[in-house]
Design a protein around this motif. Structure first.
Motif, PDB file in Angstrom:
ATOM      1  N   PRO A 104       0.850  -1.145   0.029  1.00 30.82           N
ATOM      2  CA  PRO A 104       0.161   0.025  -0.001  1.00 30.82           C
ATOM      3  C   PRO A 104       0.805   1.338  -0.014  1.00 30.82           C
ATOM      4  O   PRO A 104       2.060   1.309   0.514  1.00 30.82           O
ATOM      5  N   ALA A 105       0.425   2.135  -0.699  1.00 31.14           N
ATOM      6  CA  ALA A 105       1.270   3.644  -0.402  1.00 31.14           C
ATOM      7  C   ALA A 105       1.116   4.307   0.796  1.00 31.14           C
ATOM      8  O   ALA A 105       2.188   4.741   1.124  1.00 31.14           O
ATOM      9  N   ILE A 106       0.087   3.886   1.456  1.00 26.44           N
ATOM     10  CA  ILE A 106      -0.173   4.581   2.750  1.00 26.44           C
ATOM     11  C   ILE A 106      -0.133   3.492   3.908  1.00 26.44           C
ATOM     12  O   ILE A 106      -0.963   2.499   3.617  1.00 26.44           O
ATOM     13  N   ILE A 107       0.569   3.549   4.930  1.00 20.65           N
ATOM     14  CA  ILE A 107       0.157   3.012   6.212  1.00 20.65           C
ATOM     15  C   ILE A 107      -0.071   3.708   7.375  1.00 20.65           C
ATOM     16  O   ILE A 107       0.312   4.910   7.399  1.00 20.65           O
ATOM     17  N   ARG A 108      -0.822   3.242   8.313  1.00 22.49           N
ATOM     18  CA  ARG A 108      -0.876   3.691   9.687  1.00 22.49           C
ATOM     19  C   ARG A 108      -0.265   3.406  10.708  1.00 22.49           C
ATOM     20  O   ARG A 108      -0.183   2.079  11.058  1.00 22.49           O
ATOM     21  N   THR A 109       1.113   4.157  11.060  1.00 24.56           N
ATOM     22  CA  THR A 109       1.995   3.595  12.198  1.00 24.56           C
ATOM     23  C   THR A 109       2.531   4.891  12.818  1.00 24.56           C
ATOM     24  O   THR A 109       1.956   5.875  12.618  1.00 24.56           O
ATOM     25  N   ASP A 110       3.443   4.828  13.605  1.00 23.24           N
ATOM     26  CA  ASP A 110       4.262   5.777  14.178  1.00 23.24           C
ATOM     27  C   ASP A 110       5.258   5.693  13.366  1.00 23.24           C
ATOM     28  O   ASP A 110       6.330   4.969  13.566  1.00 23.24           O
ATOM     29  N   PRO A 111       5.483   6.643  12.203  1.00 22.25           N
ATOM     30  CA  PRO A 111       6.915   6.898  11.472  1.00 22.25           C
ATOM     31  C   PRO A 111       8.213   6.899  11.854  1.00 22.25           C
ATOM     32  O   PRO A 111       9.058   6.319  11.611  1.00 22.25           O
ATOM     33  N   GLY A 112       7.927   7.672  13.023  1.00 19.62           N
ATOM     34  CA  GLY A 112       9.188   7.943  13.838  1.00 19.62           C
ATOM     35  C   GLY A 112       9.868   6.793  14.423  1.00 19.62           C
ATOM     36  O   GLY A 112      11.114   6.346  14.246  1.00 19.62           O
ATOM     37  N   ARG A 113       8.991   5.934  15.030  1.00 19.88           N
ATOM     38  CA  ARG A 113       9.293   4.776  15.810  1.00 19.88           C
ATOM     39  C   ARG A 113       9.602   3.583  14.924  1.00 19.88           C
ATOM     40  O   ARG A 113      10.814   2.818  14.792  1.00 19.88           O
ATOM     41  N   LEU A 114       8.814   3.447  13.866  1.00 17.90           N
ATOM     42  CA  LEU A 114       9.204   2.384  12.805  1.00 17.90           C
ATOM     43  C   LEU A 114      10.262   2.822  12.012  1.00 17.90           C
ATOM     44  O   LEU A 114      11.293   1.729  11.664  1.00 17.90           O
ATOM     45  N   GLN A 115      10.638   3.990  11.861  1.00 16.26           N
ATOM     46  CA  GLN A 115      12.270   4.484  11.171  1.00 16.26           C
ATOM     47  C   GLN A 115      13.154   3.862  12.227  1.00 16.26           C
ATOM     48  O   GLN A 115      14.081   3.452  11.711  1.00 16.26           O
ATOM     49  N   GLN A 116      13.013   4.071  13.427  1.00 14.28           N
ATOM     50  CA  GLN A 116      13.953   3.790  14.392  1.00 14.28           C
ATOM     51  C   GLN A 116      14.431   2.413  14.511  1.00 14.28           C
ATOM     52  O   GLN A 116      15.565   2.015  14.426  1.00 14.28           O
ATOM     53  N   CYS A 117      13.264   1.586  14.422  1.00 13.47           N
ATOM     54  CA  CYS A 117      13.491  -0.148  14.189  1.00 13.47           C
ATOM     55  C   CYS A 117      14.246  -0.074  12.884  1.00 13.47           C
ATOM     56  O   CYS A 117      15.143  -1.078  13.124  1.00 13.47           O
ATOM     57  N   LEU A 118      13.997   0.265  11.883  1.00 13.58           N
ATOM     58  CA  LEU A 118      14.681  -0.136  10.427  1.00 13.58           C
ATOM     59  C   LEU A 118      16.132   0.400  10.618  1.00 13.58           C
ATOM     60  O   LEU A 118      16.885  -0.172   9.904  1.00 13.58           O
ATOM     61  N   ILE A 119      16.138   1.490  10.986  1.00 11.93           N
ATOM     62  CA  ILE A 119      17.588   2.264  11.045  1.00 11.93           C
ATOM     63  C   ILE A 119      18.272   1.395  11.919  1.00 11.93           C
ATOM     64  O   ILE A 119      19.516   1.094  11.646  1.00 11.93           O
ATOM     65  N   ASN A 120      18.088   0.842  13.068  1.00 14.28           N
ATOM     66  CA  ASN A 120      18.651   0.002  13.870  1.00 14.28           C
ATOM     67  C   ASN A 120      19.105  -1.241  13.387  1.00 14.28           C
ATOM     68  O   ASN A 120      20.286  -1.809  13.531  1.00 14.28           O
ATOM     69  N   LEU A 121      18.092  -1.829  12.543  1.00 18.31           N
ATOM     70  CA  LEU A 121      18.365  -3.096  11.951  1.00 18.31           C
ATOM     71  C   LEU A 121      19.279  -2.828  10.852  1.00 18.31           C
ATOM     72  O   LEU A 121      20.113  -3.859  10.652  1.00 18.31           O
ATOM     73  N   VAL A 122      19.164  -2.313   9.929  1.00 23.67           N
ATOM     74  CA  VAL A 122      20.103  -1.913   8.831  1.00 23.67           C
ATOM     75  C   VAL A 122      21.441  -1.416   9.473  1.00 23.67           C
ATOM     76  O   VAL A 122      22.512  -1.991   8.706  1.00 23.67           O
TER      77      VAL A 122
END
Length: 487
Positions: free
Chosen positions: A55-73
């Motif tokens: 989907p083009a849009i998701i409903r989430t906390d973008p800052g915290r989701l980004q924090q998760c992805l940055i940590n993993l990458v």
């Protein structure tokens, strides 16, 4: 320190998750922009791949989701010496609930089955040698796992020792995919070696309060943040910061710790007591033992040391402020250039490279042109900043002189600290270094040590003022820099 702050908030049940509808392409573009330089530095192939059914849009906390992805990458890049790091996205379902699966795949050192049982525990890494070789707190995966659960998802790992790992973050989309278009493939901008030449700003949205007592640094911060699309208000000390934050609505506050009248910790504590919940990022010259505890106790949300690392700073800004969607797709890599400039504002650290010539006169390199231009970005800004630097610091030097005469070590520390940062900003490396030593003498309440250092800094300050008052000083500084480079 930021890991410890987040961990403490999660453990205390005080970390809030704010769900909003957010373009998935914007999130991925930010992750790609922030992580690509680190991968390129190690000659690793980094790509974001998806199956075209998102989907083009998701409903989430973008800052915290980004924090998760940055940590993993970031972990994947850290523990991979050759090969690739891929972030793969796919859509899956748990009953009627649509979920996005983020697989971070690497060709790194891998994790044994026994170690996999330990890595999500607090302050734990795979083994002791990992900590010694790669560093870290051992909290990154613990926090990521806890954030994943707060987002309504989970974190999994699949790995073979010596053959790489796949960390999988699965979170709900919380949207009806059939009611919106699919994710646009054109969310990434290619990287080239000339990325840093881009001058178009990476624009954010929001109002920012900068608490800073040095006029030169105020000017720099306002100029650079404004160019990034932000509306900036300056507070000259902790008292002003409190007053302006109470009557104005701000999206983010940068709080210098060492300020007159009320320091950054006290100002932050007062704002929290008054019910202000705006994200506050503490800025300080050194990360000393116990600073993390002071940050948490005062109520700071984040913590950055100066000089600021551009990747860490970009993470903080993206975490707390939205990016203007109309600029995100156009010049995503210009973020690195802009944040590199912003990272230099209010930098208090002395340069580590020794000045090659300390002889008197115009033949000596009074100003390091390369450092100056890397801080300010262009000659137009140099011309605007230098007159402010000269007038601002002539007055400050007079106050430093009075402090030395009166033996006031607290004032010596305050004014030396300001001269140290201001000198670093304009490339006056020796001035900045002497100011650092003088600041230390003030901190130690050692007036006898401060007096000879004051004599040194007075001579160096006069050199800087004399040199930068010449109409041709910029041309001379550039020639000296070229000569040093050819030597």
């Amino acid at each position: 320190i930021n890991d410890i702050l987040d961990f403490s908030k999660i453990e205390a049940g005080k970390l809030d998750i704010r769900l909003v509808e957010h373009p998935l392409k914007n999130l991925l573009a930010r992750v790609e922009s922030m992580m690509h330089p680190a991968a390129a530095e190690k000659s690793l192939k980094f790509e974001i791949r998806h199956d075209g059914n998102l989907p083009a849009i998701i409903r989430t906390d973008p800052g915290r989701l980004q924090q998760c992805l940055i940590n993993l990458v970031n972990n994947a890049i850290k523990f991979t010496e050759r090969g690739h790091v891929y972030l793969k996205l796919s859509l899956e379902h748990d009953g009627d609930e649509a979920q996005i699966r983020f697989d971070v795949e690497d060709t790194g050192i891998g994790i044994s089955p026994q170690e996999q049982e330990e890595i999500f525990k607090s302050f734990t890494q795979a083994d002791g040698s990992t900590t010694r070789k790669y560093g870290g707190t051992g909290l990154g995966l613990t926090i990521t796992k806890q954030l994943a659960e707060l987002l309504g998802g989970r974190l999994e790992v699949s790995s073979t020792k010596g053959a790489g790992s796949v960390f999988s973050l699965i979170v709900p989309t919380r949207v009806d995919k059939t009611a919106q278009p699919a994710l646009d493939d054109n969310f990434l901008v290619g990287h080239t070696d000339d990325d840093r030449e881009n001058t178009e700003p990476f624009e954010f949205k929001g109002r920012v309060l900068v608490a800073e007592d040095v006029e030169t640094n105020q000017m720099l911060s306002k100029f650079l943040l404004t160019r990034m699309g932000l509306e900036v208000t300056i507070a000259e000390d902790g008292n002003q910061a409190v007053q302006k934050a109470l009557v104005g609505e701000f999206d983010m506050i940068f709080m210098d710790i060492q300020m007159p009248n009320k320091n950054g910790y006290d100002a932050t504590r007062t704002l929290r007591e008054k019910g202000i919940t705006t994200p506050i990022v503490a800025l300080t010259a050194n990360a000393m033992q116990g600073d993390d505890k002071k940050c948490a106790e005062a109520g700071c949300d984040d913590y950055l040391t100066k000089p600021l690392d551009r990747q860490q700073l970009l993470e903080k800004i993206c975490k707390h402020l939205p990016v203007r969607e109309d600029t995100l797709e156009e010049k995503i890599n210009s973020a690195e250039s802009q944040v590199n400039e912003l990272a230099s504002l209010c930098s208090d650290q002395p340069a580590t490279k020794e000045q090659s010539s300390e002889t008197a006169g115009i033949n000596a390199e009074v100003i390091d042109w390369d450092q100056l231009i890397s801080r300010l970005g262009d000659t137009e800004l140099v011309r605007e900043v230098v007159p402010v630097f000269l007038s601002d610091n002539k007055e400050r030097f007079e106050k430093l002189t009075e402090a030395i005469e009166q033996g006031d070590t607290e004032a010596i520390k305050l004014y030396a600290h300001a001269l140290r940062g201001a000198g670093a900003n304009v490339g006056a490396k020796r001035l900045s270094e002497i100011a650092r030593q003088l600041e230390c003498a003030g901190t130690e309440n050692d007036v006898e040590k401060a007096r000879p250092l004051f004599d040194e800094i007075r001579i160096e300050f006069e050199k800087v003022v004399s040199f930068m008052s010449r109409p041709d000083w910029m041309e001379i500084a550039q020639r000296q820099s070229q000569s040093a480079g050819n030597a």
